[in-house]
Structures are given as C-alpha cells and as structure tokens.
Design a protein around this motif. Structure first.
Motif, mmCIF file in Angstrom:
data_model
loop_
_atom_site.group_PDB
_atom_site.id
_atom_site.type_symbol
_atom_site.label_atom_id
_atom_site.label_comp_id
_atom_site.label_asym_id
_atom_site.label_seq_id
_atom_site.Cartn_x
_atom_site.Cartn_y
_atom_site.Cartn_z
ATOM 1 N N HIS A 1 0.818 -1.209 0.000
ATOM 2 C CA HIS A 1 0.000 0.000 0.000
ATOM 3 C C HIS A 1 0.854 1.262 0.000
ATOM 4 O O HIS A 1 0.485 2.271 -0.621
ATOM 5 C CB HIS A 1 -0.946 -0.010 1.195
ATOM 6 N N HIS B 1 1.676 1.888 -3.427
ATOM 7 C CA HIS B 1 0.512 2.448 -4.126
ATOM 8 C C HIS B 1 0.423 3.955 -3.893
ATOM 9 O O HIS B 1 0.118 4.717 -4.818
ATOM 10 C CB HIS B 1 -0.761 1.754 -3.641
ATOM 11 N N HIS B 2 0.694 4.405 -2.680
ATOM 12 C CA HIS B 2 0.654 5.841 -2.402
ATOM 13 C C HIS B 2 1.772 6.574 -3.139
ATOM 14 O O HIS B 2 1.571 7.702 -3.614
ATOM 15 C CB HIS B 2 0.776 6.095 -0.900
ATOM 16 N N THR C 1 0.671 6.353 -7.145
ATOM 17 C CA THR C 1 -0.778 6.286 -7.364
ATOM 18 C C THR C 1 -1.158 6.463 -8.831
ATOM 19 O O THR C 1 -0.820 7.468 -9.461
ATOM 20 C CB THR C 1 -1.496 7.354 -6.527
ATOM 21 N N ASN C 2 -1.844 5.447 -9.354
ATOM 22 C CA ASN C 2 -2.402 5.452 -10.710
ATOM 23 C C ASN C 2 -1.341 5.455 -11.811
ATOM 24 O O ASN C 2 -1.672 5.657 -12.981
ATOM 25 C CB ASN C 2 -3.370 6.618 -10.922
ATOM 26 N N ASP D 1 2.352 1.504 -10.084
ATOM 27 C CA ASP D 1 1.372 1.315 -9.015
ATOM 28 C C ASP D 1 1.085 -0.180 -8.891
ATOM 29 O O ASP D 1 0.566 -0.799 -9.818
ATOM 30 C CB ASP D 1 0.080 2.072 -9.351
ATOM 31 N N GLU E 1 -1.204 -1.711 -7.422
ATOM 32 C CA GLU E 1 -2.623 -2.039 -7.579
ATOM 33 C C GLU E 1 -2.982 -2.311 -9.036
ATOM 34 O O GLU E 1 -3.939 -3.033 -9.323
ATOM 35 C CB GLU E 1 -3.502 -0.899 -7.043
ATOM 36 N N HIS F 1 -9.928 5.273 -7.787
ATOM 37 C CA HIS F 1 -8.992 5.793 -8.791
ATOM 38 C C HIS F 1 -9.441 5.537 -10.225
ATOM 39 O O HIS F 1 -8.791 6.015 -11.157
ATOM 40 C CB HIS F 1 -7.601 5.195 -8.576
ATOM 41 N N HIS G 1 -5.304 10.654 0.162
ATOM 42 C CA HIS G 1 -4.053 10.560 -0.595
ATOM 43 C C HIS G 1 -3.252 11.858 -0.523
ATOM 44 O O HIS G 1 -2.021 11.819 -0.540
ATOM 45 C CB HIS G 1 -4.347 10.195 -2.058
#
Length: 295
Positions: free
Chosen positions: A106, A109-110, A113-114, A119, A121, A219, A255
């Motif tokens: 995680h 991921h931060h 992000t995207n 990322d 995720e 997201h 975020h």
C-alpha cells in the motif's frame, strides 16, 4: 494548485489538529462495527427466521474490514501504535490480506498512485475496460486468486517485489505460513460443521462485488498524474457508506494527506473541497459513468 501546495497552505496549528489520532474515536467506531458483525453472525448461527437475508449484510461488513486494514497500515485509526498493529493483523484473517505484506504494497501504491506501470494495484494491467473483464473483476476472482498466490509465494517462494523491504521478508514469510495453517484448519472444520461456511466463506463471496465497486471508484477513470487531487476520487455519499469504509470515500483527501486519521477527514475536506478535480455524486453516479466508458 496540486496537493502539495494545498497541504502547505493549511496553517500549522490546523495541520497539527488534523493529524491528531484518537483511541476513543477509533475504538468507538470499531465497537459499532463489531456490534453489526456480531448481530448478523448470531442471526445466521442461530438460524433465526429468514436467516439467509443476513448473509449479504454480514458479507459487506466482513469485506469492508479491508478499509480498516488499510487505515491500520497508516497507523492512524488509533493513537497507540500497538493497537493499530494488533487490530491490523487480526482483521487480516477473515479477508485473507496479510497485514505486513499489505503495508508495503500500500505504501508503494501511495508513492505511485495510478501510475500504469509502477502502481502495484495496477501491476502493469489497466482496470477493466470491457464487460467481461468488469464482471470477472466484480466477482472477486482476481482478488482471491491473487491473495492465494501471494500467501503461497510469501510462505514458500521468494519474496522479491521491489517495494517489499528485505528486513521484513522473514516476518512476511511467518505471517503467510500462519495464515495458511489457519485456513487449512478452517477448511478441515467444514467436514464436521458447516458453521464457518455460513458465517464466513459464503458471506465474503457475496460481499466482494460491493467492495470491488467501491474500490473501483477510488482511482478508476482518474488520470495517471502525480497530483493526488486529480488521480484519486472523492465520492460524496451517505453516512452508512462512510461508516462502512471508515470515511475513505474522502479518498483524494486521504491521498493528499495520509497522516490524517479517518475521523478527521471530513474536517480536511473543508480545506480541499474547492480544489478537488475528481469527484462523483455517489457510487451509482460513478458506476454509471464507468459503465458508459466500457468498450
């Protein structure tokens, strides 16, 4: 104005107040959540009249423990660090989400992000962009198979993702082996009683599509840029959803300033609302927009 400029513009005393953690706020929220879990579980276990109707609410409560696990990775729901650790590890059990591993997943991921490649995720794979992929995603199949693969790899394989620090590999391996042993015992118990099937296995399968839709809004359809006010979505919703998700519908706020605990996110929203670039007026609104984007 991007998220860095926005956070810098908040006066220091306000910023300090926004970051203040609270055992009382966290434990009260958790107590109410556990009361819901206990009530629905008891109705099913005792097979009260029309008990199958409680499978869905129990499933939703179980799978949305993900949002508390997520908060515990940030060490924000409770003031005491040990409370965040213990509760984070305990709630990893019903949702098959190894807590130590998830913390570093995680954090990556931060950081990214995207980002379509970095990322974790996304893992280099875009979000569902056609009906078959969306239905598979909503079923929870990618999540359950992904977690099974992660547990097996952490337990018996090589822990090699670049965002997983080497000093934590042993802890991740131990964690995965303990969880696998627990799940093996739970499966064996089904030969003697179907109780766990009705109060755990079946509900989490039923509840998973609701969590998937919720997570897709965080997201999905947001641009792959560095500005957290644009690559993350705040979804305006009702108190029930905000309660279930520990205020994470304020996701752009989270975020932009991850050190803010869940109970302070509405106050942070007062500072960010004019600068939010990705928002939806409810999850039905977002889902409709997402469906229209499908090929």
């Amino acid at each position: 104005m991007d998220h860095r400029d926005l956070i810098s513009s908040i006066p220091p005393p306000v910023k300090a107040r926004l970051q203040r953690r609270s055992n009382a706020a966290g434990l009260w929220h958790l107590a109410l959540y556990l009361a819901g879990l206990t009530a629905t579980t008891t109705c099913i276990a005792l097979k009260v009249p029309f008990w199958p109707v409680f499978l869905m609410p129990l499933g939703v409560l179980l799978v949305f423990l993900f949002t508390l696990s997520h908060e515990c990775t940030h060490k924000t729901p409770f003031r005491n660090g040990w409370l965040n650790e213990i509760i984070g590890h305990l709630i990893s059990i019903p949702i098959a989400l190894p807590f130590t591993w998830f913390r570093y997943f995680h954090l990556a991921h931060h950081k990214w992000t995207n980002h379509p490649e970095k990322d974790p995720e996304l893992a280099g794979k875009p979000r569902p962009d056609n009906w078959p992929e969306l239905l598979i995603y909503l079923s929870g199949w990618p999540y359950w198979t992904g977690m099974a693969k992660t547990l097996l790899q952490n337990a018996f394989g090589q822990v090699d993702a670049p965002y997983l620090p080497a000093p934590q590999h042993h802890a991740m391996r131990t964690e995965a082996r303990l969880l696998l042993a627990l799940y093996t015992f739970a499966c064996v118990s089904l030969f003697y009683t179907p109780l766990l099937f009705w109060v755990w296995f079946c509900p989490v399968l039923i509840g998973q599509p609701f969590l998937r839709l919720y997570l897709l809004a965080e997201h999905g359809l947001c641009p792959p840029v560095a500005n957290m006010l644009e690559n993350s979505r705040t979804t305006f919703t009702n108190r029930i959803v905000r309660f279930l998700a520990w205020n994470m519908p304020y996701h752009a706020e989270h975020h932009a300033f991850p050190n803010v605990p869940f109970h302070q996110l509405p106050a942070l929203h007062d500072w960010t609302r004019a600068q939010l670039l990705s928002t939806s007026d409810g999850y039905l609104d977002f889902t409709g927009e997402y469906v229209r984007s499908l090929r």
